[in-house]
Write an enzyme that holds these catalytic residues in place. Sequence first.
Site, PDB file in Angstrom:
ATOM      1  CD  GLU A 151      -2.595   1.367   0.366  1.00 49.84           C
ATOM      2  OE1 GLU A 151      -2.166   1.583  -0.823  1.00 49.84           O
ATOM      3  OE2 GLU A 151      -4.121   1.736   0.691  1.00 49.84           O
ATOM      4  CG  ASP A 152      -1.009   4.843  -1.327  1.00 51.09           C
ATOM      5  OD1 ASP A 152      -1.421   4.279  -0.389  1.00 51.09           O
ATOM      6  OD2 ASP A 152      -1.762   5.506  -2.053  1.00 51.09           O
ATOM      7  CG  ASP A 176      -4.504   8.689   6.603  1.00 50.39           C
ATOM      8  OD1 ASP A 176      -3.792   9.320   7.178  1.00 50.39           O
ATOM      9  OD2 ASP A 176      -5.387   9.156   5.841  1.00 50.39           O
ATOM     10  CG  PHE A 197      -3.310  15.240   1.481  1.00 48.64           C
ATOM     11  CD1 PHE A 197      -4.322  14.210   2.026  1.00 48.64           C
ATOM     12  CD2 PHE A 197      -3.196  15.206   0.182  1.00 48.64           C
ATOM     13  CE1 PHE A 197      -4.981  13.262   1.177  1.00 48.64           C
ATOM     14  CE2 PHE A 197      -3.766  14.233  -0.781  1.00 48.64           C
ATOM     15  CZ  PHE A 197      -4.775  13.421  -0.101  1.00 48.64           C
ATOM     16  NE  ARG A 209      -3.837   8.069  -8.829  1.00 48.31           N
ATOM     17  CZ  ARG A 209      -4.314   7.448  -7.762  1.00 48.31           C
ATOM     18  NH1 ARG A 209      -3.334   7.445  -6.740  1.00 48.31           N
ATOM     19  NH2 ARG A 209      -5.565   7.476  -7.522  1.00 48.31           N
TER      20      ARG A 209
HETATM   21  P1  IMP Z   1      -6.565   4.719   5.346  1.00 51.76           P
HETATM   22  O1  IMP Z   1      -7.852   3.643   4.919  1.00 51.76           O
HETATM   23  O2  IMP Z   1      -7.067   5.953   5.915  1.00 51.76           O
HETATM   24  O3  IMP Z   1      -5.597   4.144   5.794  1.00 51.76           O
HETATM   25  O4  IMP Z   1      -6.193   5.259   3.819  1.00 51.76           O
HETATM   26  C1  IMP Z   1      -5.646   4.488   2.896  1.00 51.76           C
HETATM   27  C2  IMP Z   1      -5.540   5.253   1.506  1.00 51.76           C
HETATM   28  O5  IMP Z   1      -5.991   6.873   1.581  1.00 51.76           O
HETATM   29  C3  IMP Z   1      -4.111   5.364   0.846  1.00 51.76           C
HETATM   30  O6  IMP Z   1      -4.224   4.155   0.205  1.00 51.76           O
HETATM   31  C4  IMP Z   1      -4.470   6.642   0.180  1.00 51.76           C
HETATM   32  O7  IMP Z   1      -5.163   6.505  -1.101  1.00 51.76           O
HETATM   33  C5  IMP Z   1      -5.295   7.650   1.025  1.00 51.76           C
HETATM   34  N1  IMP Z   1      -4.491   8.440   1.603  1.00 51.76           N
HETATM   35  C6  IMP Z   1      -4.183   8.584   3.039  1.00 51.76           C
HETATM   36  N2  IMP Z   1      -3.441   9.525   3.213  1.00 51.76           N
HETATM   37  C7  IMP Z   1      -3.163  10.257   2.125  1.00 51.76           C
HETATM   38  C8  IMP Z   1      -2.404  11.123   1.627  1.00 51.76           C
HETATM   39  O8  IMP Z   1      -1.661  12.001   2.424  1.00 51.76           O
HETATM   40  N3  IMP Z   1      -2.170  11.540   0.425  1.00 51.76           N
HETATM   41  C9  IMP Z   1      -2.750  10.509  -0.775  1.00 51.76           C
HETATM   42  N4  IMP Z   1      -3.502   9.934  -0.377  1.00 51.76           N
HETATM   43  C10 IMP Z   1      -3.702   9.533   0.853  1.00 51.76           C
HETATM   44 MG    MG Z   2      -4.395   4.082  -2.064  1.00 55.11          MG
END
Ligand code: IMP
Ligand code: MG
Length: 227
Positions: free
Chosen positions: A145-146, A149, A198, A211
Amino acid sequence: MFKTPTPEYLHSENLRNPFICVHLRGQLLLQLPRLVFRRDNTPMAAPIIQSGLEILYTREQIARRVAEMGEQISRDFAGQKVLLIGVLKGATIFLADLARCISLDATFDFLSVSSYGKGHQQSGEVKLLKDVDHSVEGQNIILVEDILDTGLTLSYLRRVLNAHQPRSLKIAALLDKPARRIQKIEGDYIGFTIPNKFVVGYGLDYAERYRNLPDVCVIPPSALGDE
Ligand code: IMP
Ligand code: MG
């Protein structure tokens, strides 16, 4: 957090006009994307971006860290096969680089989920849009995963994949933003732990843009809409 200079390509005059326009007698004949050359002379397609982004991690720092992560995975799974499952679309660039730093028998698959809307606000809801193509049963899965969060996406995907009885399931995330965690979850292989900002680039988007930036950059809060 350390402050690094604004990306060189943001200063470049070329980027204010990212196309080479060929005119003939006042008529636009041809419009070609301009290539920007980096200091090491490798060309980079000019990203069409606004100023105001700040580099958090340079492409060189990312490459070094990803190589270390690949080496660690290769050591941990020595003599075994791994299945890298990327979360579309943000993880694609990271997965492509990480995979080439793993010296094991590796295969790829991809999942797609909906979590964020068009902008930067988390909806809280995770939905599987695309499942893996092949069975994961008995395999060593590395979920790639990137960014980790709130943790909602990876907690959900871990549940879904564990239901199919893999041999093992590990999480590799380029970035970790622990300040925003809602679901208790930790990555097994983390590139960088970042503050609550962000970020875009190296696969990460803001409303599907940025991207293709080679560095991980911070978008100032003033530039984020309320999508
Ligand atoms: P989570 O479910 O909140 O952990 O979010 C995961 C997804 O939210 C990641 O795969 C990203 O696509 C997106 N995301 C969370 N933080 C960022 C950020 O700072 N920049 C861009 N995408 C983010
Ligand atoms: Mg993502």
